[in-house]
Motif scaffolding. Structure first.
Motif, mmCIF file in Angstrom:
data_model
loop_
_atom_site.group_PDB
_atom_site.id
_atom_site.type_symbol
_atom_site.label_atom_id
_atom_site.label_comp_id
_atom_site.label_asym_id
_atom_site.label_seq_id
_atom_site.Cartn_x
_atom_site.Cartn_y
_atom_site.Cartn_z
ATOM 1 N N GLN A 146 0.837 -1.193 0.000
ATOM 2 C CA GLN A 146 0.000 0.000 0.000
ATOM 3 C C GLN A 146 0.873 1.245 0.000
ATOM 4 N N LYS A 147 0.281 2.369 -0.379
ATOM 5 C CA LYS A 147 0.998 3.639 -0.354
ATOM 6 C C LYS A 147 1.396 3.977 1.074
ATOM 7 N N PHE A 148 2.520 4.678 1.193
ATOM 8 C CA PHE A 148 2.980 5.104 2.518
ATOM 9 C C PHE A 148 1.864 5.849 3.241
ATOM 10 N N GLY A 149 1.695 5.548 4.516
ATOM 11 C CA GLY A 149 0.744 6.258 5.359
ATOM 12 C C GLY A 149 -0.660 5.681 5.361
ATOM 13 N N GLU A 150 -0.963 4.782 4.408
ATOM 14 C CA GLU A 150 -2.297 4.188 4.388
ATOM 15 C C GLU A 150 -2.421 3.135 5.479
ATOM 16 N N ARG A 151 -3.615 2.976 5.951
ATOM 17 C CA ARG A 151 -3.892 1.973 6.987
ATOM 18 C C ARG A 151 -3.827 0.585 6.359
ATOM 19 N N LEU A 152 -3.090 -0.316 7.023
ATOM 20 C CA LEU A 152 -3.001 -1.692 6.539
ATOM 21 C C LEU A 152 -4.317 -2.397 6.837
ATOM 22 N N LYS A 153 -4.836 -3.095 5.851
ATOM 23 C CA LYS A 153 -6.158 -3.712 5.974
ATOM 24 C C LYS A 153 -6.062 -5.208 6.227
ATOM 25 N N TYR A 154 -5.767 -5.967 5.202
ATOM 26 C CA TYR A 154 -5.846 -7.421 5.283
ATOM 27 C C TYR A 154 -4.529 -8.071 5.670
ATOM 28 N N ILE A 155 -3.455 -7.574 5.130
ATOM 29 C CA ILE A 155 -2.128 -8.118 5.407
ATOM 30 C C ILE A 155 -1.396 -7.117 6.284
ATOM 31 N N ARG A 156 -0.956 -7.573 7.438
ATOM 32 C CA ARG A 156 -0.239 -6.687 8.357
ATOM 33 C C ARG A 156 1.092 -7.295 8.767
ATOM 34 N N GLY A 157 1.838 -7.758 7.773
ATOM 35 C CA GLY A 157 3.128 -8.347 8.074
ATOM 36 C C GLY A 157 2.995 -9.786 8.528
#
Length: 92
Positions: A43-54
């Protein structure tokens, strides 16, 4: 590692972070070049991570705190991958 770092620098230059940089998301071409896959968390920098979070053990800090797309996520993971390669492939 230089090829993988180049891929990440290109992605970051476009303003995006992969956010799930782990060995399982890196293939190697017949020419020996890294091929980054699984862009579900990209995702673009600064966007909230939705489905995949590392992926646990490949991120800095706790997974519940891993909520925003950041270049630092990939930079940290590059260091972990380098360390993993260094310890997985001891010099003969």
């Amino acid at each position: 590692m230089a090829g993988l770092e180049s891929v990440i620098q290109h992605l970051h230059g476009l303003g995006w972070a992969h956010n799930d940089l782990i060995p399982a998301n890196i293939l190697v071409s017949e020419a020996g070049q890294p091929v980054l896959i699984d862009f579900g968390g990209c995702q673009k920098f600064g966007e909230r991570l939705k489905y995949i979070r590392g992926t646990k053990d490949w991120i800095e800090g706790k997974i519940e705190d891993y909520t925003t797309s950041e270049a630092q996520h990939d930079i940290f993971a590059l260091g972990k991958i380098k360390d993993w390669l260094d310890t997985s492939n001891p010099q003969v």
